[in-house]
Design a protein around this motif. Structure first.
Motif, PDB file in Angstrom:
ATOM      1  N   GLN A   1      65.650   7.094 -14.702  1.00 56.83           N
ATOM      2  CA  GLN A   1      66.637   7.958 -15.375  1.00 56.83           C
ATOM      3  C   GLN A   1      66.673   8.914 -16.342  1.00 56.83           C
ATOM      4  OE1 GLN A   1      70.533   6.315 -14.404  1.00 56.83           O
ATOM      5  NE2 GLN A   1      71.100   7.570 -16.901  1.00 56.83           N
ATOM      6  N   ARG A   2      66.057   8.880 -17.249  1.00 54.58           N
ATOM      7  CA  ARG A   2      65.384   9.861 -18.566  1.00 54.58           C
ATOM      8  C   ARG A   2      64.800  11.048 -17.739  1.00 54.58           C
ATOM      9  NH1 ARG A   2      61.686  10.676 -21.872  1.00 54.58           N
ATOM     10  NH2 ARG A   2      60.320   8.490 -21.048  1.00 54.58           N
ATOM     11  N   THR A   3      63.527  10.415 -17.021  1.00 50.92           N
ATOM     12  CA  THR A   3      62.828  11.181 -16.858  1.00 50.92           C
ATOM     13  C   THR A   3      63.216  12.257 -15.628  1.00 50.92           C
ATOM     14  OG1 THR A   3      61.000   9.141 -17.209  1.00 50.92           O
ATOM     15  CG2 THR A   3      60.602  11.538 -16.334  1.00 50.92           C
ATOM     16  N   VAL A   4      63.937  11.494 -14.443  1.00 52.65           N
ATOM     17  CA  VAL A   4      64.474  12.507 -14.016  1.00 52.65           C
ATOM     18  C   VAL A   4      65.635  13.490 -14.702  1.00 52.65           C
ATOM     19  CG1 VAL A   4      66.766  12.455 -12.042  1.00 52.65           C
ATOM     20  CG2 VAL A   4      64.978  10.203 -12.148  1.00 52.65           C
TER      21      VAL A   4
ATOM     22  N   VAL B   1      65.053  17.816 -14.410  1.00 54.18           N
ATOM     23  CA  VAL B   1      66.327  18.745 -13.956  1.00 54.18           C
ATOM     24  C   VAL B   1      67.272  19.528 -15.130  1.00 54.18           C
ATOM     25  CG1 VAL B   1      66.023  17.863 -11.841  1.00 54.18           C
ATOM     26  CG2 VAL B   1      67.958  17.223 -13.093  1.00 54.18           C
ATOM     27  N   GLY B   2      67.217  19.406 -15.796  1.00 48.39           N
ATOM     28  CA  GLY B   2      67.487  20.047 -17.725  1.00 48.39           C
ATOM     29  C   GLY B   2      69.055  19.546 -17.791  1.00 48.39           C
ATOM     30  N   LEU B   3      69.174  18.040 -17.460  1.00 49.11           N
ATOM     31  CA  LEU B   3      70.749  17.662 -17.010  1.00 49.11           C
ATOM     32  C   LEU B   3      70.686  16.318 -18.397  1.00 49.11           C
ATOM     33  CD1 LEU B   3      71.522  16.578 -13.255  1.00 49.11           C
ATOM     34  CD2 LEU B   3      72.322  18.615 -14.875  1.00 49.11           C
ATOM     35  N   ASP B   4      71.832  16.447 -18.880  1.00 47.49           N
ATOM     36  CA  ASP B   4      71.852  15.395 -20.863  1.00 47.49           C
ATOM     37  C   ASP B   4      72.000  14.080 -19.495  1.00 47.49           C
ATOM     38  OD1 ASP B   4      74.635  15.233 -20.546  1.00 47.49           O
ATOM     39  OD2 ASP B   4      74.974  17.175 -20.385  1.00 47.49           O
ATOM     40  N   ARG B   5      71.826  13.413 -21.137  1.00 50.12           N
ATOM     41  CA  ARG B   5      72.081  11.550 -20.079  1.00 50.12           C
ATOM     42  C   ARG B   5      73.454  11.585 -19.918  1.00 50.12           C
ATOM     43  NH1 ARG B   5      69.676   9.054 -25.665  1.00 50.12           N
ATOM     44  NH2 ARG B   5      71.017   7.559 -24.589  1.00 50.12           N
ATOM     45  N   SER B   6      74.580  11.611 -20.280  1.00 45.41           N
ATOM     46  CA  SER B   6      75.290  11.409 -19.943  1.00 45.41           C
ATOM     47  C   SER B   6      75.929  12.044 -18.483  1.00 45.41           C
ATOM     48  CB  SER B   6      76.430  11.182 -20.278  1.00 45.41           C
ATOM     49  OG  SER B   6      77.007  13.507 -20.993  1.00 45.41           O
ATOM     50  N   THR B   7      75.462  13.480 -18.119  1.00 44.26           N
ATOM     51  CA  THR B   7      75.399  13.942 -16.823  1.00 44.26           C
ATOM     52  C   THR B   7      74.820  13.512 -15.790  1.00 44.26           C
ATOM     53  OG1 THR B   7      76.176  16.838 -17.853  1.00 44.26           O
ATOM     54  CG2 THR B   7      75.539  16.549 -15.364  1.00 44.26           C
ATOM     55  N   VAL B   8      73.462  13.211 -15.951  1.00 42.29           N
ATOM     56  CA  VAL B   8      72.351  12.161 -15.128  1.00 42.29           C
ATOM     57  C   VAL B   8      72.489  11.782 -14.882  1.00 42.29           C
ATOM     58  CG1 VAL B   8      70.219  11.558 -16.787  1.00 42.29           C
ATOM     59  CG2 VAL B   8      69.544  12.489 -14.625  1.00 42.29           C
ATOM     60  N   ALA B   9      73.521  10.320 -15.508  1.00 42.24           N
ATOM     61  CA  ALA B   9      74.384   9.212 -15.189  1.00 42.24           C
ATOM     62  C   ALA B   9      75.143   9.522 -14.518  1.00 42.24           C
ATOM     63  CB  ALA B   9      74.272   8.200 -16.930  1.00 42.24           C
ATOM     64  N   GLU B  10      76.013  10.095 -15.072  1.00 43.47           N
ATOM     65  CA  GLU B  10      77.041  10.340 -13.375  1.00 43.47           C
ATOM     66  C   GLU B  10      76.459  11.001 -12.184  1.00 43.47           C
ATOM     67  OE1 GLU B  10      80.808  10.135 -12.178  1.00 43.47           O
ATOM     68  OE2 GLU B  10      80.099   9.425 -13.230  1.00 43.47           O
ATOM     69  N   VAL B  11      76.039  11.740 -11.935  1.00 45.38           N
ATOM     70  CA  VAL B  11      74.973  12.683 -11.098  1.00 45.38           C
ATOM     71  C   VAL B  11      73.936  10.538 -10.475  1.00 45.38           C
ATOM     72  CG1 VAL B  11      73.820  13.539 -10.130  1.00 45.38           C
ATOM     73  CG2 VAL B  11      74.966  14.794 -11.055  1.00 45.38           C
ATOM     74  N   ILE B  12      73.444  10.183 -10.968  1.00 45.86           N
ATOM     75  CA  ILE B  12      72.287   9.376 -10.280  1.00 45.86           C
ATOM     76  C   ILE B  12      73.881   8.356  -9.623  1.00 45.86           C
ATOM     77  CG2 ILE B  12      71.514   7.298 -10.778  1.00 45.86           C
ATOM     78  CD1 ILE B  12      69.853   9.055 -12.493  1.00 45.86           C
TER      79      ILE B  12
ATOM     80  N   LEU C   1      67.191  25.276 -27.915  1.00 46.33           N
ATOM     81  CA  LEU C   1      67.687  25.211 -29.105  1.00 46.33           C
ATOM     82  C   LEU C   1      68.743  23.733 -28.761  1.00 46.33           C
ATOM     83  CD1 LEU C   1      70.025  28.969 -28.059  1.00 46.33           C
ATOM     84  CD2 LEU C   1      68.278  28.367 -30.549  1.00 46.33           C
ATOM     85  N   ARG C   2      68.776  23.336 -27.606  1.00 42.29           N
ATOM     86  CA  ARG C   2      69.307  21.640 -27.413  1.00 42.29           C
ATOM     87  C   ARG C   2      68.594  21.123 -27.854  1.00 42.29           C
ATOM     88  NH1 ARG C   2      71.036  20.843 -21.249  1.00 42.29           N
ATOM     89  NH2 ARG C   2      69.521  19.259 -21.437  1.00 42.29           N
ATOM     90  N   HIS C   3      67.412  21.303 -27.774  1.00 39.75           N
ATOM     91  CA  HIS C   3      66.310  20.057 -28.531  1.00 39.75           C
ATOM     92  C   HIS C   3      65.420  20.714 -29.593  1.00 39.75           C
ATOM     93  CE1 HIS C   3      67.253  17.759 -25.362  1.00 39.75           C
ATOM     94  NE2 HIS C   3      67.128  18.795 -24.183  1.00 39.75           N
TER      95      HIS C   3
END
Length: 155
Positions: A52-55, A59-70, A143-145
């Motif tokens: 999940q983290r690598t996905v 695709v440029g999604l933060d951790r909470s967003t990618v968790a919800e998408v998945i 800027l995000r990282h």
């Protein structure tokens, strides 16, 4: 103080582009699968078995967003989560058969949508547009990282 010309504000223009993209996506691609969900499916077509983290990074999604998408893609039975045989603490993601079919269908639709979206630009202008917007997006990612090398600096 006079009003500012919002046409000179990149955030304003980016928001207008995003609104146009959202409208085209919903009318030409899918009302059920969002653009970020498609991006996750696409990342797993390119590299099956990512965690999940690598996905999210791909695709440029933060951790909470990618968790919800998945989570949504798993509920729709487009993704499966399997335990990593090399590290039992993490899960790897893969497309289901339905996920693969959905990706193929949406890939064709996104190609048509992108033609409509970019129709105001010549082929040369489209290339320039992608180069410029990629540079700005890469810099924004920095800027995000802060402290991590940017994609532009990595090559």
């Amino acid at each position: 103080m006079a009003a500012v010309d919002l046409a000179t504000h990149p955030g304003h223009l980016a928001r207008r582009l995003q609104q146009a993209h959202y409208l085209l996506w919903n009318t030409m691609v899918s009302e059920e699968i969002t653009s970020p969900q498609f991006a996750v499916l696409n990342a797993l077509v390119a590299e099956p078995g990512l965690d999940q983290r690598t996905v999210g990074e791909r695709v440029g999604l933060d951790r909470s967003t990618v968790a919800e998408v998945i989570s949504r893609l798993i509920r729709r039975e487009l993704l499966d989560k399997i335990r990593d045989p090399g590290d039992g603490r993490r899960y790897l993601l893969r497309l289901t058969d339905e996920g693969g079919r959905t990706h193929r269908k949406l890939t064709l639709r996104t190609a048509r949508m992108n033609q409509v979206f970019l129709a105001p630009l010549s082929a040369d202008e489209q290339g320039m547009f992608f180069d410029l917007i990629q540079r700005v997006a890469d810099a924004a990612e920095g800027l995000r990282h802060p402290g991590e090398p940017s994609a532009a600096a990595r090559g």
